[in-house]
Motif scaffolding. Structure first.
Motif, mmCIF file in Angstrom:
data_model
loop_
_atom_site.group_PDB
_atom_site.id
_atom_site.type_symbol
_atom_site.label_atom_id
_atom_site.label_comp_id
_atom_site.label_asym_id
_atom_site.label_seq_id
_atom_site.Cartn_x
_atom_site.Cartn_y
_atom_site.Cartn_z
ATOM 1 N N ALA B 235 0.871 -1.181 0.000
ATOM 2 C CA ALA B 235 0.000 0.000 0.000
ATOM 3 C C ALA B 235 0.905 1.227 0.000
ATOM 4 O O ALA B 235 1.995 1.181 0.571
ATOM 5 N N PRO B 236 0.473 2.330 -0.628
ATOM 6 C CA PRO B 236 1.343 3.514 -0.648
ATOM 7 C C PRO B 236 1.732 3.940 0.768
ATOM 8 O O PRO B 236 0.916 3.879 1.688
ATOM 9 N N ALA B 237 3.001 4.357 0.928
ATOM 10 C CA ALA B 237 3.455 4.823 2.242
ATOM 11 C C ALA B 237 2.878 6.211 2.501
ATOM 12 O O ALA B 237 3.012 7.101 1.655
ATOM 13 N N PRO B 238 2.245 6.425 3.661
ATOM 14 C CA PRO B 238 1.722 7.769 3.948
ATOM 15 C C PRO B 238 2.839 8.716 4.382
ATOM 16 O O PRO B 238 3.609 8.401 5.288
ATOM 17 N N ILE B 239 2.946 9.849 3.689
ATOM 18 C CA ILE B 239 3.971 10.834 4.036
ATOM 19 C C ILE B 239 3.310 12.183 4.255
ATOM 20 O O ILE B 239 2.167 12.418 3.854
ATOM 21 N N ALA B 240 4.054 13.076 4.922
ATOM 22 C CA ALA B 240 3.568 14.432 5.165
ATOM 23 C C ALA B 240 4.752 15.373 5.058
ATOM 24 O O ALA B 240 5.900 14.938 5.084
#
Lengths: 79, 476
Positions: B235-240
């Motif tokens: 799953a796409p890695a969540p980044i901020a």
């Protein structure tokens, strides 16, 4: 109270870095020369000069001779 | 199952019986490190350790040994906790093929809940810092994912690096960092220092379990660790976006520390008990100035004990160092079956391969030493036949004992590169390398008397399944 010296290099200037959130339990100290850092509640082998292991001790000569890693590179010259 | 933050993973570990809460009051030293050290001495399947009653602290939450066993490593990858090590590595390699997976940018990072900056950015107020080993120079951050960018190409997402480096706390807002020259952050720092600039940096602590894995993975300079995290998570890695540096940081971090590596500065660092099972240090290292700390409410401080192997770091990094060598070898030599390079980050590796012709196996072994990871590691390479499981050391020792003719199968190559932390290297960074060809010679290499091997019976595989089924019925 006797003056605190650095357990690792015996330097006599020790900085106060932090104190316990619960007042009076411990302090964190740091050597002004070799930057050794310790908590006052750690075992004596880490906090007292006379109990600090020989193999971890540092001399002023060793501190002065410490190698730079990585070496600072030359500045790029303006083109 | 993909975890977006450390907390979600800790919930799973607890549900699976792989998180142990220590509720008694403990001393910050030596108890926290000694407990994590002991986790590696109580046999297979050790749990993560949670502490929240630490003398002198009012609200410390500390977790250690999160990746410190094969069950925990399997759960981090979303696999059943009893998955065999070889299967975990093979699944890791399979998911690698999904690279790159574009990360997903999110706006509502929980670490935005609290911020301190400038003179208030005091690490001791946010983190319950503590010492690991007796000879360590101080308290360390040793499981942080450190983000930096290429100063000559700051908009290149792939060249943005996420890596784990040892970081010593020098003061409330000062840290020392060890950028080993082969690592990407050292390239970034060199460029910044050549330009006469500081290098902005973001240090993220308490991450989802896959971020910690990819941050320790040897990847190409322009490959994004976030894109690899997405592949491994499925799953796409969540980044901020970090507020001060503008860098891409994990959305789910517990704490994000931002500042700069001060250009052209060095300060005495270490020693630190390293993954080699030896201290290294007493050298002058780059210094970080902390300018801003963002953190979740009630942050969890995740740390990692390392010392005499095996410790958590061997489980965390072991599969990482197998898979790149496995894939790089297979690109040219599809005969390669498996690679176990889990020993001291791959200073020793075992390769199982089929043979194309005489001499092939040792050529594969030499190629392993010249892969990008092998250059700095793979001091000892053992090559075994395709029917030997390199993860089963009993089989490997059989191959070495029965197949090797020391007169020709043991080859030493002098003066090759190795990580300077290798305590046997002399001068640091230079070592001889050893190749042990423990494969069966094939034509035209017709040495020895290997013509009539005893093989497992054709029915043995079925009996393995029957015995395992019978045993599991007998267990409570």
């Amino acid at each position: 109270m006797t003056a605190v010296i650095c357990p690792r290099c015996a330097h006599e200037t020790v900085d106060h870095v932090a104190t316990s959130p619960v007042p009076g339990v411990w302090d964190v100290l740091s050597c002004g020369r070799c930057f050794y850092m310790w908590r006052t509640t750690e075992p004596e082998r880490r906090t007292r000069r006379d109990a600090y292991p020989e193999s971890f001790r540092l001399t002023p000569e060793a501190i002065a001779a410490a190698q730079e890693v990585p070496a600072v590179p030359p500045l790029r010259t303006a083109r | 199952m993909a975890y977006d933050d450390l907390r979600g993973f800790l919930d799973t570990l607890e549900r699976e019986g792989q998180l142990l809460r220590v509720s008694d009051e403990v001393l910050p030293e030596p108890d926290l490190a000694a407990a994590a050290n002991a986790a590696g001495r109580i046999g297979e399947g050790a749990p993560a350790l949670w502490f929240d009653n630490v003398k002198g602290f009012t609200d410390a939450r500390i977790v250690l040994n999160v990746h410190g066993s094969w069950p925990n490593h399997a759960l981090a990858l979303g696999l059943p906790k009893n998955t065999r090590t070889r299967d975990q590595v093979e699944e890791f390699a399979r998911r690698w093929d999904d690279f790159p997976v574009t990360p997903e940018r999110r706006e509502d990072a929980p670490w935005r809940e609290n911020t301190v900056e400038g003179p208030d950015a005091d690490l001791f107020r946010v983190l319950p810092l503590f010492r690991l080993n007796d000879g360590d120079g101080g308290f360390y951050l040793d499981k942080a994912a450190v983000v930096s960018r290429d100063p000559d190409d700051p908009d290149d997402f792939g060249k943005q690096n996420v890596g784990v480096y040892r970081i010593e706390v020098l003061g409330p807002n000062r840290l020392a960092i060890q950028p080993v020259p082969v690592h990407d952050v050292a390239i970034h720092l060199r460029k910044a220092e050549e330009r006469g600039e500081d290098l902005p940096i973001a240090i993220t602590l308490g991450n989802d379990p896959v971020i910690s894995i990819v941050a320790g993975m040897p990847m190409a300079y322009d490959e994004s660790e976030y894109a690899m995290a997405g592949a491994l998570r499925g799953a796409p890695a969540p980044i901020a976006t970090a507020p001060l540096t503008g860098f891409d940081v994990p959305w789910g971090s517990e704490v994000v520390v931002e500042g700069v590596i001060e250009g052209r500065e060095r300060r005495l660092e270490g020693p630190f008990g390293e993954f080699t099972g030896h201290y290294s240090g007493g050298r002058r290292m780059p210094v970080i100035r902390v300018d801003r700390i963002s953190y979740r409410t009630d942050p969890i401080f995740e740390s990692l004990y390392l010392g005499m192997p095996w410790t958590e770091i061997d489980y965390l990094v072991g599969p990482n160092t197998c898979v790149p060598v496995l894939k790089q070898l297979r690109e040219e030599f599809p005969e390669v079956q498996a690679v176990n390079a889990m020993y001291t980050h791959g200073l020793l590796g075992i390769i199982a391969t089929r043979k194309r012709y005489g001499g092939f196996a040792r050529a594969v072994g030499m190629r392993a030493m010249t892969t990008p990871h092998g250059l700095g590691y793979l001091k000892v390479v053992i090559v075994v036949d395709e029917d030997v499981d390199p993860f089963d050391l009993r089989q490997v020792m059989w191959a070495v004992s029965a197949k090797v003719d020391p007169a020709v199968d043991v080859i030493t190559i002098p003066n090759l590169p190795v990580v300077p932390l290798d305590p046997a290297s002399s001068p640091p960074g230079i070592i001889a390398k050893l190749l042990i060809d423990a494969t069966t010679p094939v034509f035209p290499d017709d040495r020895g008397h290997f013509g009539t091997p005893v093989r497992d019976l054709p029915e043995t595989g079925e009996w393995v399944r029957r015995l395992q089924a019978l045993r599991s019925e007998e267990l409570p």
